[in-house]
Design an enzyme around this catalytic site. Structure first.
Site, PDB file in Angstrom:
ATOM      1  N   CYS A 137      26.788  -1.953 -16.982  1.00 11.31           N
ATOM      2  CA  CYS A 137      27.235  -3.093 -16.191  1.00 11.31           C
ATOM      3  C   CYS A 137      27.253  -2.830 -14.685  1.00 11.31           C
ATOM      4  O   CYS A 137      27.257  -3.771 -13.892  1.00 11.31           O
ATOM      5  CB  CYS A 137      28.614  -3.516 -16.670  1.00 11.31           C
ATOM      6  SG  CYS A 137      28.705  -3.709 -18.467  1.00 11.31           S
ATOM      7  N   HIS A 157      29.829  -8.681 -11.863  1.00 16.75           N
ATOM      8  CA  HIS A 157      29.238  -8.568 -13.192  1.00 16.75           C
ATOM      9  C   HIS A 157      29.845  -9.629 -14.092  1.00 16.75           C
ATOM     10  O   HIS A 157      31.069  -9.774 -14.172  1.00 16.75           O
ATOM     11  CB  HIS A 157      29.502  -7.166 -13.747  1.00 16.75           C
ATOM     12  CG  HIS A 157      29.288  -7.053 -15.217  1.00 16.75           C
ATOM     13  ND1 HIS A 157      28.094  -7.389 -15.815  1.00 16.75           N
ATOM     14  CD2 HIS A 157      30.121  -6.662 -16.224  1.00 16.75           C
ATOM     15  CE1 HIS A 157      28.186  -7.203 -17.123  1.00 16.75           C
ATOM     16  NE2 HIS A 157      29.410  -6.761 -17.393  1.00 16.75           N
ATOM     17  N   ASN A 172      26.708 -12.025 -21.547  1.00 18.69           N
ATOM     18  CA  ASN A 172      26.784 -10.787 -20.770  1.00 18.69           C
ATOM     19  C   ASN A 172      25.486 -10.016 -20.981  1.00 18.69           C
ATOM     20  O   ASN A 172      25.294  -9.377 -22.014  1.00 18.69           O
ATOM     21  CB  ASN A 172      27.994  -9.981 -21.228  1.00 18.69           C
ATOM     22  CG  ASN A 172      28.155  -8.662 -20.496  1.00 18.69           C
ATOM     23  OD1 ASN A 172      27.223  -8.147 -19.878  1.00 18.69           O
ATOM     24  ND2 ASN A 172      29.335  -8.077 -20.584  1.00 18.69           N
TER      25      ASN A 172
END
Length: 337
Positions: free
Chosen positions: A113, A262, A292
């Protein structure tokens, strides 16, 4: 000053919707999934490798920007945690498939991430060290290969996808002004695929399924995420890296026009926004139709904002990535369009 020059992205055609998940999970409705995650759809790479997605993202960059040629590229960096092979390096495969020069440097780096921030930092460093003029940074992730279909804690969140970013010595729509980074390996166990590497090779034992206290099913071959611990880490760490990168850029919080974090999940982002006292109009949330996508979330959000002309000339934009590792990083851009 290195420049962020172009961004494109690729998403697999197969889409996993909340309505589909509702049919598989008796106690979870599509509305509940969206309320908990802020996600309605996520793309999954069925029949596509990480290199396939990376190549498609890069080819779109060259196709949509004909003034940029493959001969302009002198370094290729690929961020992934789902490589085609343990060896060779996936970036080498991508170099050959794209038809880039054999003079191009190419390597992978394994980060999740926070990966996009680290990639920008690596590319910027190569340019500032006069070792490169145009760096092609690719992010490509196929987390679906690690997710057990009955693990709601991960399947409802993660999506697959790839991005391509050109970082250039001279031209671009934003300058890369400052970076901050950090690592805390003590949190490694909280977001992990336990089996498959040298520490624990895959076997019949690691493939045995277990059910956790929340009813999620997975084996040691699958990804495991300790959501509460990741949440606590994020709330502790992100304010610190923001403070540090602002200091490096000689800026205050009020000088930042937009924040692109993120895109982990909407609840986490909203909690961070409130804790940091950031107004909604300055805070980009863009995950509803992608989920995500790990290292690809920030460049997708930045490119979509650029297409919508949300950023103005001279705007200061703060990027922050955080997660698996634990690893984190932040960057400040100055917009030039």
């Amino acid at each position: 000053m290195p420049n962020l020059s172009r961004i494109t992205y690729y998403l697999p055609q197969n889409i996993l919707t909340n309505d589909q998940l509702e049919k598989e999970y008796d106690s979870w409705s599509a509305t509940k999934i969206y309320r908990k995650t802020g996600i309605e759809n996520r793309h999954t790479a069925k029949g596509e490798k990480t290199s396939d997605m990376a190549v498609k993202a890069a080819e779109e960059l060259f196709r949509s920007n004909p003034e940029i040629t493959k001969d302009d590229i002198d370094f290729l960096i690929l961020c992934t945690q789902s490589p085609d092979y343990f060896l060779p390096t996936t970036a080498c495969l991508v170099q050959e498939r794209l038809g880039l020069s054999r003079k191009v440097g190419a390597f992978d780096f394994n980060l999740g991430c926070s990966g996009y921030i680290y990639g920008l930092l690596l590319a910027s460093s190569l340019i500032q060290a006069t070792q490169s003029r145009n760096v092609l940074l690719l992010t490509s992730e196929k987390y679906c290969r690690y997710i057990h279909p009955q693990d709601r804690s991960t399947r409802t969140i993660f999506g697959d996808g790839a991005t391509a970013t050109l970082i250039s010595e001279t031209k671009g729509f934003a300058t890369l002004d400052a970076f901050d980074w950090g690592t805390d390996g003590s949190g490694a166990k909280n977001l992990i695929v336990p089996a498959g590497g040298d520490a624990l090779p895959c076997s019949s034992e690691t493939a045995k399924e277990q059910t956790d206290d929340s009813g999620n099913i997975r084996s040691l071959n699958n990804i495991y995420m300790n959501g509460p611990e990741i949440f606590a880490f994020t709330l502790d760490t992100v304010p610190i890296t923001i403070e540090r990168v602002l200091k490096k850029a000689s800026l205050e919080m009020g000088d930042i026009d937009f924040f692109v974090f993120h895109q982990a999940n909407k609840f986490m982002l909203e909690t961070l926004r409130v804790k940091l006292n950031i107004s909604e109009e300055k805070f980009i949330i863009d995950m509803k139709d992608y989920g995500n996508t790990v290292s690809s979330t920030i460049p997708i959000a930045v490119e979509n904002a650029r297409r919508k002309k949300l950023f103005h000339n001279g705007a200061k934009i703060l990027l922050a990535g955080f997660g698996v590792g634990y690893s984190w990083g932040s960057a400040i851009l100055t917009w030039k369009e």
